[in-house]
Design a protein around this motif. Structure first.
Motif, PDB file in Angstrom:
ATOM      1  N   ALA A   1       8.687   8.894  -6.024  1.00  0.00           N
ATOM      2  CA  ALA A   1       8.684   9.414  -7.392  1.00  0.00           C
ATOM      3  C   ALA A   1       7.277   9.558  -7.954  1.00  0.00           C
ATOM      4  N   GLY A   2       6.278   9.197  -7.168  1.00  0.00           N
ATOM      5  CA  GLY A   2       4.902   9.403  -7.602  1.00  0.00           C
ATOM      6  C   GLY A   2       4.200   8.164  -8.102  1.00  0.00           C
ATOM      7  N   LEU A   3       4.757   6.980  -7.873  1.00  0.00           N
ATOM      8  CA  LEU A   3       4.072   5.752  -8.273  1.00  0.00           C
ATOM      9  C   LEU A   3       2.814   5.592  -7.425  1.00  0.00           C
ATOM     10  N   PRO A   4       1.640   5.383  -8.038  1.00  0.00           N
ATOM     11  CA  PRO A   4       0.402   5.275  -7.255  1.00  0.00           C
ATOM     12  C   PRO A   4       0.454   4.136  -6.242  1.00  0.00           C
ATOM     13  N   VAL A   5      -0.306   4.294  -5.185  1.00  0.00           N
ATOM     14  CA  VAL A   5      -0.359   3.303  -4.106  1.00  0.00           C
ATOM     15  C   VAL A   5      -0.837   1.955  -4.652  1.00  0.00           C
TER      16      VAL A   5
ATOM     17  N   GLU B   1       0.824  -1.212   0.000  1.00  0.00           N
ATOM     18  CA  GLU B   1       0.000   0.000   0.000  1.00  0.00           C
ATOM     19  C   GLU B   1       0.861   1.268   0.000  1.00  0.00           C
ATOM     20  N   GLY B   2       2.013   1.205  -0.689  1.00  0.00           N
ATOM     21  CA  GLY B   2       2.840   2.386  -0.848  1.00  0.00           C
ATOM     22  C   GLY B   2       3.647   2.784   0.369  1.00  0.00           C
TER      23      GLY B   2
ATOM     24  N   SER C   1      -4.037  -8.092  -2.920  1.00  0.00           N
ATOM     25  CA  SER C   1      -5.244  -7.253  -2.938  1.00  0.00           C
ATOM     26  C   SER C   1      -4.886  -5.800  -3.216  1.00  0.00           C
ATOM     27  N   SER C   2      -3.789  -5.345  -2.629  1.00  0.00           N
ATOM     28  CA  SER C   2      -3.323  -3.986  -2.886  1.00  0.00           C
ATOM     29  C   SER C   2      -3.007  -3.788  -4.357  1.00  0.00           C
ATOM     30  N   ALA C   3      -2.318  -4.786  -4.951  1.00  0.00           N
ATOM     31  CA  ALA C   3      -1.984  -4.700  -6.372  1.00  0.00           C
ATOM     32  C   ALA C   3      -3.235  -4.747  -7.238  1.00  0.00           C
TER      33      ALA C   3
END
Length: 796
Positions: free
Chosen positions: A209-213, A44-45, A82-84
């Motif tokens: 770097a801004g990769l979504p959660v 989850e980031g 599930s997060s992915a």
């Protein structure tokens, strides 16, 4: 000046010693202290530290503890997948430009934090150049930007698992992670222990770097079985593995039947030929040996092949260079025992041992060792021990050198040394490996495609071609997800053929007896058995041979003889053969229309349409023969490179029941157009159109053995194809049990698999899919029929 002594440059270098090491690892230690030297999971980031988990300690080269790693459990696996899955929809629906931006920003973050990344890799004993990772991120950022433009009609697979063994490198792991993300998948990473800390650091940098959660998740565990638990999650769509063969086999067998395609890259266990021809620059070739072979940590094993005319010169230079070397530390005392055993066995078989000093009586240090005069069958050549050992073999001429180079059951890479360009290119073409370095070695760049051959892998990494393992045509259907069947792998397809019993017949309609096609000749089944072919109403239409293992063996032997010369034919010559075959199909169309209509119950119009589409498909494959997609990659360094598509070799194809002729012609055309030989198993339910097609093949100018058609029980013939060591790939349309059997069995010897569970595809209308003019479907067939070879030629 009187009394002064002048030292030569050589003497100065001989007396120089290494300066003090400046590696304090302070930056990496500071990052680890921020994590309290206890690394959790990245889900989850952010980092997560669930309570009650076991931990493993990671040590550095001196035995000191670097940090502790958490061992994920089922709950953690479920949470990461599930997060992915939650992150997939948003990530895949972003525009190409939006997906490219986090990868570009990751490259910038790696440059800013290169010191921390480098130190952490060294501490974890997984060295990797930050510059190589920056290049990797920049390269795949470009593909993220261009995916929809250059790869239309292909869609991401979904949630992808990337699994690494304990001894895989960080670079090889991220060579799979970044392209999977670039084309729109989300990823769950299961790294080995040494690559876990730098992978977690890179995941943190990616998040910043801004990769979504949820798009990238990293979980760690006690062994590679954690990867199997990830594959069993119903949200998982694809799994790819990099590492050693033992872990790959275990993973493939543990995931068989779950409906998850698994690809593997096995560079670590590969034995690569290092070939020195008499026309080589001997000094440069020996320098290359010393720089690459006798390293503490290396990606693959090497075997040295030297032309007899320069053997004394090569050995003399190697002796001189070895004399000044010190013992090299091994990873463990168990590795030391393997090295001792290998050297003793080679010595018993008559090898000459060259070492700079005697091996220590105990411990993990071992001197660089040259084994001269070993036989090709020696264990030190076939499966070298994990240490600084180099077996040396000799050859007389270039042809013998190539034969010895291809003797290995691996096909990862090769290094050849010669100043003769013609010899270099001919040798490059003849070696069955995925990468060839001419007068150089270990050159890597993400733009170079590398296909593992034989036991070195069944997928392509790097370059444009490496993207396709993470994509599928928008018109195709993934394998259905379900639990494995209760399957006795030893008994699958083992039922003996049953001889037919006379039951009387209608004298007004005597059933016809058909034959197989093997080695260009019509023949009966080796067992002498046949089976009745029934009409939709249940009447006996004909008798066809009931083939088995011996028929497959005979067909493969014929294919081995025919495929090399067929592959060497020019693309235009292969095209002419397919044009001729299409013309013969036009002439014989009416018997095929009648056969399709009689056996399948289709209307006359539908049968005519299938034959017309089959003719069109053959013409299309003939046209594609000389429209190959080879290229010259543009590299950020001096030198030239070639990316060449080559045939896989001998293919086994088990055809579907959904259509009786069109799949046969489509898949035969794809395989043969690219230079393969193919052993085909027609539909068990509707075999007659395929057996009628044999007459057309016999009238064509295709060499005998390039195409064999064997009818019989699908399971029996699938089992025979899967267990034949020469067959490099199996394309299968059939039952779920058949798919599960192939995934389990084709882990060793390793084969490329293209699996389709026909029952579920038919429900979704797969029968009509063959008839649709889908460019991506044709391209997928083409890509399944080729492997890629990268050739690196230095120019400066």
């Amino acid at each position: 000046m009187a009394g002064s002594t002048t030292k030569t440059v050589f003497e100065i270098f001989q007396t120089m010693d290494y300066g003090p090491s400046n590696s304090t690892f302070s930056t990496a230690q500071s990052w680890l202290e921020l994590q309290d030297a206890s690394l959790g999971l990245f889900v989850e980031g952010k980092f997560a530290h669930p309570a009650g988990r076991q931990t493993r300690s990671l040590t550095d080269s001196t035995g000191r503890t670097v940090c502790s790693l958490m061992c994920a459990v089922e709950e953690d696996v479920s949470g990461s997948v599930s997060s992915a899955a939650k992150g997939l929809k948003g990530w895949s629906e972003l525009s190409c430009h939006q997906r490219a931006q986090p990868l570009l920003r990751l490259a910038g973050a790696l440059q800013r934090h290169s010191q921390c990344v480098s130190e952490l890799c060294e501490l974890s004993q997984s060295p990797c150049s930050p510059a190589a990772l920056v290049r990797l991120a920049q390269y795949y950022a470009g593909w993220a930007q261009l995916r929809d433009t250059l790869i239309p009609d292909w869609i991401p697979r979904g949630v992808v698992a990337v699994v690494g063994s304990e001894d895989c490198s960080l670079y090889s792991l991220w060579l799979k992670i970044l392209p999977a993300l670039a084309v729109g998948n989300t990823v769950v990473v299961v790294p080995g222990m040494p690559t876990a800390p730098p992978s977690l650091l890179l995941a943190q940098l990616f998040g910043e770097a801004g990769l979504p959660v949820g798009v990238l998740n990293v979980i760690t565990g006690s062994d590679v079985s954690l990867g199997a638990k990830v594959a069993q999650n119903p949200n998982m769509a694809y799994m790819t593995f990099t590492g050693n063969k033992q872990d790959a086999e275990a993973l493939c067998r543990q995931t068989a039947g779950w409906g998850v395609p698994v690809s593997v890259s096995l560079s670590l266990d590969s034995v690569c030929p290092y070939i020195i021809f008499e026309s080589a620059d001997i000094d440069s070739a020996v320098d290359g040996v010393m720089e690459t072979v006798f390293k503490k940590r290396r990606e693959c094993q090497w075997a040295l092949y030297v032309q007899e005319s320069v053997l004394k010169s090569v050995v003399a230079r190697l002796k001189l260079r070895l004399a000044g070397m010190k013992s090299i530390p091994l990873q463990s005392e168990a590795h030391r025992a393997l090295v001792d055993t290998a050297v003793q066995e080679a010595e018993r078989q008559g090898a000459t041992i060259i070492q700079p000093c005697p091996p220590p009586t105990s411990g993990t240090l071992y001197p660089p060792t040259l084994l001269c005069g070993v036989a090709p069958s020696c264990q030190a050549v076939v499966c070298p021990a994990p240490g600084p050992i180099l077996p040396l073999l000799t050859f007389r001429g270039p042809g013998e050198g190539v034969t010895l180079g291809n003797h290995s059951s691996h096909g990862h890479a090769a290094s050849i040394w010669t100043e003769d360009l013609t010899l270099a290119l001919e040798t490059t073409k003849s070696l069955s490996v995925g990468s060839v370095w001419v007068n150089s070695l270990s050159v890597s760049d993400p733009s170079l495609s590398l296909s593992g051959r034989k036991n070195s892998g069944n997928c392509t990494d790097g370059g444009r071609e490496g993207l396709y393992q993470f994509l599928r045509p928008s018109s195709s259907f993934p394998l259905p997800r379900s639990s494995p069947c209760a399957l006795d792998y030893g008994a699958f397809g083992a039922a003996a053929a049953k001889a037919s019993v006379p039951e009387g017949f209608d004298s007004s309609s005597i059933p016809r007896s058909y034959s197989h096609l093997v080695a260009g000749r019509s023949c009966k089944a080796d067992s002498g058995c046949s089976r009745a072919v029934l009409s939709p109403e249940g009447a006996v239409l004909a008798h066809c041979p009931d083939g088995g293992r011996k028929d497959v063996r005979n067909a493969v032997e014929a294919a081995i003889k025919a495929q090399p010369s067929w592959m060497k034919k020019s693309p235009s010559a292969r095209a002419q053969s397919l044009y001729s075959l299409a013309g013969l199909l036009v002439q014989k169309r009416q018997p095929l229309v009648t056969s399709i209509q009689t056996q399948t119950g289709l209307t006359l119009e539908e049968a005519n349409q299938e034959v017309d589409l089959s003719i069109s498909r053959l013409y299309e494959w003939a046209a594609r023969c000389d429209k190959d997609m080879c290229g010259v990659p543009l590299l950020p360094q001096s030198g030239s490179a070639l990316s060449i598509s080559e045939p896989v070799g001998v293919l086994g194809v088990v055809l579907p029941d959904s259509k009786s002729l069109l799949p046969l012609v489509s898949l035969l055309g794809a395989a043969v157009a690219m230079g393969n030989a193919v052993v085909m198993v027609p539909s068990e339910k509707y075999p007659l159109p395929a057996l009628e097609f044999i007459q057309i093949l016999q009238s064509s100018d295709l060499p005998g053995g390039v195409v064999s058609i064997i009818s019989g029980g699908r399971d029996q013939l699938t089992q025979a194809l899967a267990n034949h060591s020469v067959i490099q790939a199996v394309w299968y349309w059939g039952s779920k049990k058949g798919c599960q059997f192939l995934q389990h069995t084709c882990a060793s010897p390793l084969k490329r698999l293209w699996l389709h569970c026909e029952g579920d595809e038919q429900k979704a209308g797969e029968g009509g899919l063959w008839s649709l003019p889908q460019p991506s479907l044709m391209e997928e067939m083409w890509r399944q029929a080729v492997v890629w070879k990268s050739v690196w030629i230095p120019t400066a």
